[in-house]
Design an enzyme around this catalytic site. Sequence first.
Site, short mmCIF file in Angstrom:
data_model
loop_
_atom_site.label_atom_id
_atom_site.label_comp_id
_atom_site.label_asym_id
_atom_site.label_seq_id
_atom_site.Cartn_x
_atom_site.Cartn_y
_atom_site.Cartn_z
N SER A 23 50.37 37.38 39.14
CA SER A 23 49.47 36.99 40.23
C SER A 23 48.42 36.06 39.84
CB SER A 23 48.80 38.23 40.75
OG SER A 23 48.51 37.97 42.05
N CYS A 26 42.16 33.18 38.86
CA CYS A 26 41.42 32.17 38.46
C CYS A 26 40.48 32.08 36.92
CB CYS A 26 40.01 32.00 39.46
SG CYS A 26 40.55 31.55 41.17
N ALA A 58 44.53 29.78 41.77
CA ALA A 58 44.02 29.14 42.84
C ALA A 58 43.71 27.86 42.38
CB ALA A 58 42.69 29.65 43.38
N TYR A 187 38.55 32.71 51.97
CA TYR A 187 38.71 31.34 51.77
C TYR A 187 38.95 30.69 53.26
CZ TYR A 187 38.02 32.81 47.14
OH TYR A 187 37.59 33.40 45.82
N ARG A 329 45.28 41.94 36.56
CA ARG A 329 44.45 42.57 35.46
C ARG A 329 45.34 43.21 34.49
NH1 ARG A 329 38.81 44.32 38.57
NH2 ARG A 329 38.91 42.01 39.74
#
Length: 376
Positions: A23, A26, A58, A187, A329
């Site tokens: 995934s 950032c 991103a 966002y 993570r």
Amino acid sequence: MTVHLFTPVEIGGVTLPNRIVVSPMCQYAAVDGSAQPWHLVNYGMMAMSGAGLLCLEATHVEREGRITQGCLGLYSDDNEAALKPVVDWVRAWMPNVKLAVQLAHAGRKASAQRPWKGGGPLTQADAPDLPWTTFSASAVPYDTKWHTPVALDGVGLKRVKQAFVSAVERSARLGFDVIELHGAHGYCLHQFLSPLTNRRTDEYGGTMEKRRRFPLEVFEACRRIWPREKALGIRLSATDWVDGGMTIDDTVETARQLKALGCDFIDVSSGGNSPAQKIAVAPGYHVPFAARIRKEVGIKTWAVGIITEPEQAERIIASGEADCTAHARAFLLDPRWAWNAARALGAETPPLPLPAVRATTILPFKPQPMLAKAAD
């Protein structure tokens, strides 16, 4: 016995060798949007994880749209040139891995501190030229101490849409297989979708139909120039987790309209648009949202959100709740997560680059043939 997690899946015109997605995460390590040596090391490591798809963090379409000063961008020639060695390295050494990039604009959540500095809004105490001007659907700040964004006018809407289109063109030149637009986590595109942040009275605000107009226009403009043999999808927050906010019913209809425009997948997340959110966090807490969108819309979905165990991911795919599982993570803690998942589930293991093949001689399984680049 078939291990569903390690079966191929076609997303748009792209076939992934398994259902595991790294995934977007950032890194906050870029300089004016340009990748640094850290990105080559990080994504090189993640490419060797065994996942079928590696999605870059991103990657912002405007300088003003970055979350932080360290966020990756694809808004300049320098950004594009800096990212090319990362893509080239993965292509050379891990040709089985498909590559994606998440294109984003942070909207009112831009001009923020890096997480390890608190993650709050930048101020003049950080530097005389800070914070920079932020933009959103409406002039509604994220929280009481945050800067008030400028509501995008007609010129601004065209500018942001063109910024996404230009980033798609750069992504095509770089050779990505998949693009994910970021329409979640509070966002810019999410800010248009949600009544919490969209207080407009023009054709881009008011009803849900009007609130989704700008995100749909952005998607349609990107789809028009992104090749059909490649995949284009979007990450959506299924719900705001706030009374009076966006709901899963709203998101199901948004997904339905995106599919009609040629959307190949929905990466289903939630929240991020309000500090008042109350999220019932638990392992796989987004999975029911992904399952509902998949069933009611008939579109490929990715499930995210505390999916940490191989058996858990296998159940999600085997039950038909989602087409892919996306992990963040878990890969930070274990960059060989997919390899170890294959071992745990008894599946054939993904390829490794040739310099790492020696590791397989001490492990109790037979690896797939290595297809990566050999050293000269």
